[in-house]
Design a protein around this motif. Structure first.
Motif, PDB file in Angstrom:
ATOM      1  N   UNK A 274       2.236  11.703  -6.699  1.00  0.00           N
ATOM      2  CA  UNK A 274       3.380  12.169  -7.485  1.00  0.00           C
ATOM      3  C   UNK A 274       3.186  11.723  -8.935  1.00  0.00           C
ATOM      4  N   UNK A 275       3.144  12.649  -9.898  1.00  0.00           N
ATOM      5  CA  UNK A 275       2.984  12.262 -11.309  1.00  0.00           C
ATOM      6  C   UNK A 275       4.094  11.321 -11.755  1.00  0.00           C
ATOM      7  N   UNK A 276       3.741  10.369 -12.607  1.00  0.00           N
ATOM      8  CA  UNK A 276       4.729   9.398 -13.061  1.00  0.00           C
ATOM      9  C   UNK A 276       5.850  10.051 -13.861  1.00  0.00           C
ATOM     10  N   UNK A 277       5.589  11.205 -14.490  1.00  0.00           N
ATOM     11  CA  UNK A 277       6.636  11.844 -15.282  1.00  0.00           C
ATOM     12  C   UNK A 277       7.729  12.468 -14.418  1.00  0.00           C
ATOM     13  N   UNK A 278       7.559  12.419 -13.094  1.00  0.00           N
ATOM     14  CA  UNK A 278       8.601  12.882 -12.178  1.00  0.00           C
ATOM     15  C   UNK A 278       9.657  11.805 -11.938  1.00  0.00           C
ATOM     16  N   UNK A 279       9.359  10.568 -12.351  1.00  0.00           N
ATOM     17  CA  UNK A 279      10.296   9.455 -12.185  1.00  0.00           C
ATOM     18  C   UNK A 279      11.169   9.325 -13.429  1.00  0.00           C
ATOM     19  N   UNK A 280      12.324   8.638 -13.308  1.00  0.00           N
ATOM     20  CA  UNK A 280      13.163   8.394 -14.491  1.00  0.00           C
ATOM     21  C   UNK A 280      12.382   7.658 -15.577  1.00  0.00           C
ATOM     22  N   UNK A 281      12.777   7.874 -16.827  1.00  0.00           N
ATOM     23  CA  UNK A 281      12.014   7.321 -17.949  1.00  0.00           C
ATOM     24  C   UNK A 281      11.919   5.800 -17.892  1.00  0.00           C
ATOM     25  N   UNK A 282      12.990   5.136 -17.493  1.00  0.00           N
ATOM     26  CA  UNK A 282      12.954   3.676 -17.395  1.00  0.00           C
ATOM     27  C   UNK A 282      11.972   3.209 -16.339  1.00  0.00           C
ATOM     28  N   UNK A 283      11.944   3.915 -15.216  1.00  0.00           N
ATOM     29  CA  UNK A 283      11.013   3.551 -14.153  1.00  0.00           C
ATOM     30  C   UNK A 283       9.575   3.833 -14.559  1.00  0.00           C
ATOM     31  N   UNK A 284       9.349   4.863 -15.350  1.00  0.00           N
ATOM     32  CA  UNK A 284       7.988   5.187 -15.794  1.00  0.00           C
ATOM     33  C   UNK A 284       7.364   4.036 -16.566  1.00  0.00           C
ATOM     34  N   UNK A 285       8.157   3.394 -17.420  1.00  0.00           N
ATOM     35  CA  UNK A 285       7.635   2.291 -18.223  1.00  0.00           C
ATOM     36  C   UNK A 285       7.180   1.134 -17.354  1.00  0.00           C
ATOM     37  N   UNK A 286       7.948   0.856 -16.296  1.00  0.00           N
ATOM     38  CA  UNK A 286       7.603  -0.246 -15.392  1.00  0.00           C
ATOM     39  C   UNK A 286       6.424   0.138 -14.506  1.00  0.00           C
TER      40      UNK A 286
ATOM     41  N   UNK B 249       0.834  -1.204   0.000  1.00  0.00           N
ATOM     42  CA  UNK B 249       0.000   0.000   0.000  1.00  0.00           C
ATOM     43  C   UNK B 249       0.869   1.254   0.000  1.00  0.00           C
ATOM     44  N   UNK B 250       1.876   1.292   0.874  1.00  0.00           N
ATOM     45  CA  UNK B 250       2.741   2.468   0.967  1.00  0.00           C
ATOM     46  C   UNK B 250       3.575   2.649  -0.303  1.00  0.00           C
ATOM     47  N   UNK B 251       4.112   1.552  -0.833  1.00  0.00           N
ATOM     48  CA  UNK B 251       4.941   1.642  -2.037  1.00  0.00           C
ATOM     49  C   UNK B 251       4.133   2.123  -3.238  1.00  0.00           C
ATOM     50  N   UNK B 252       2.922   1.586  -3.396  1.00  0.00           N
ATOM     51  CA  UNK B 252       2.098   2.001  -4.528  1.00  0.00           C
ATOM     52  C   UNK B 252       1.544   3.405  -4.339  1.00  0.00           C
ATOM     53  N   UNK B 253       1.355   3.823  -3.093  1.00  0.00           N
ATOM     54  CA  UNK B 253       0.939   5.201  -2.830  1.00  0.00           C
ATOM     55  C   UNK B 253       1.984   6.176  -3.341  1.00  0.00           C
ATOM     56  N   UNK B 254       3.265   5.831  -3.124  1.00  0.00           N
ATOM     57  CA  UNK B 254       4.355   6.719  -3.532  1.00  0.00           C
ATOM     58  C   UNK B 254       4.653   6.594  -5.021  1.00  0.00           C
ATOM     59  N   UNK B 255       4.687   5.353  -5.522  1.00  0.00           N
ATOM     60  CA  UNK B 255       5.154   5.139  -6.893  1.00  0.00           C
ATOM     61  C   UNK B 255       4.087   4.781  -7.899  1.00  0.00           C
TER      62      UNK B 255
END
Length: 256
Positions: free
Chosen positions: A195-207, A184-190
Motif C-alpha cells: 500500500x503506497x504511503x500516500x494512501x495514509x493520513x498525512x500525519x501518519x505518513x511522516x511517522x 512483520x505483519x504490521x510493517x507489511x501493511x504500513x
C-alpha cells in the motif's frame, strides 16, 4: 622392511576464516530446512508479488503494478530474513543453550555473529534472484543504478539484523516469536510494501516514512522505478537504524 611412521597430533582450532565459513554454511542449511522460515522468506513474498501484480486489488498509481510492487517485495524479503527469521531462530538458539555452547567454543562471539550475517546475505541473494526472475516474467521494467540498489540492500540488512538480534537477545523465545511475526505483519501493511504511503493520513505518513521498511521500500522504488541515482534521505534513515540497532543489540544482547 617398513618402518612405522611417526604421527604427531596438532591440537588447536581451525583457521578463523574456515570456522566462520563452516558456521555460515551450517546456519544457511538450517535456515533453508526450516519450513516456517521458508514460508516467511520465500513463499509469502513470492505469493504477494504474483497476486498483487496479477489482480487489481490495491491502487499502486500510474504505470504497471509490478513496477511499484517489486521494490517493496524485495524490501519485504530483506526484512523477513534479516529481522523476522533471524530473530526467531536466534531467540530459540538462546533458549535451548545453543548460543551458550557456541560461545564457549574456539569460535569467537563476533565470528559467530559474522557467520550469521553471512548466512543472512546468502539467503537474501537467493531471494533476490528468485523474486527478480518472477518479476521479469510478470513484465517488470527496472531502471536506475545497481550500486545504489546494492547499497540500500546492505544497509537495510544491517538495520534489520540489529533489530532482530536486539529482540532475540533480550526477550524470551516465545515472546520473540510472537513479537517478530506481529512486527512483520504490521510493517507489511504500513511500511509502503504493497500500500503506497500516500494512501495514509498525512500525519501518519511522516511517522511511517521513518521506519526502516519504509525507507528501504521507498529507496528501492526511487531507484528501480523512477531511476533516481542515489536516494540520500532513505540511505540516511537506514544508516541511522543500522548503527543504533547494532550498537544497542551489542550492548544488551544476553547469551544465556
Amino acid at each position: 622392511m617398513t618402518t612405522a611412521g611417526t604421527y604427531a597430533p596438532e591440537p588447536g582450532a581451525a583457521p578463523l576464516p574456515r570456522m566462520i565459513a563452516a558456521q555460515a554454511a551450517l546456519e544457511t542449511k538450517m535456515l533453508l530446512r526450516n519450513g516456517e522460515q521458508l514460508l516467511l522468506t520465500v513463499v509469502i513474498p513470492t505469493l504477494l508479488l504474483v497476486l498483487f501484480s496479477s489482480v487489481d486489488i490495491v491502487d499502486t498509481g500510474a504505470g504497471k503494478a509490478v513496477d511499484f510492487l517489486t521494490p517493496g517485495i524485495l524490501a519485504l524479503a530483506v526484512m523477513s530474513t534479516a529481522f523476522t527469521g533471524q530473530a526467531i531462530a536466534t531467540g530459540f538458539e538462546r533458549r535451548y543453550g545453543v548460543l551458550k555452547r557456541l560461545a564457549s567454543s574456539p569460535l569467537p562471539r563476533w565470528a559467530l555473529m559474522a557467520a550469521k550475517t553471512a548466512s543472512v546475505l546468502v539467503t537474501e541473494a537467493l531471494q533476490v534472484i528468485l523474486l527478480t526472475v518472477i518479476a521479469f516474467a510478470l513484465g517488470w521494467s527496472p531502471h536506475g543504478n545497481p550500486f545504489a540498489v546494492l547499497l540500500l540492500l546492505v544497509l537495510g540488512t544491517a538495520a534489520f539484523s540489529g533489530l532482530g538480534l536486539l529482540m532475540a537477545g533480550t526477550l524470551k523465545a516465545e515472546a520473540t516469536l510472537a513479537a517478530a511475526n506481529l512486527v512483520f505483519l504490521l510493517l507489511l501493511v504500513g511500511g509502503g510494501v504493497i500500500v503506497p504511503l500516500d494512501k495514509f493520513p498525512s500525519g501518519a505518513q511522516d511517522v511511517l516514512g521513518l521506519l526502516p521498511i519504509s525507507a528501504l521500500s521507498d529507496g528501492l522504488r526511487s531507484v528501480l522505478q523512477h531511476g533516481t541515482s542515489l536516494p540520500v534521505g532513505d540511505l540516511g534513515i537506514l544508516a541511522v537504524w543500522a548503527v543504533v540497532g547494532l550498537a544497542v543489540a551489542g550492548r544488551f544482547f544476553r547469551w544465556e
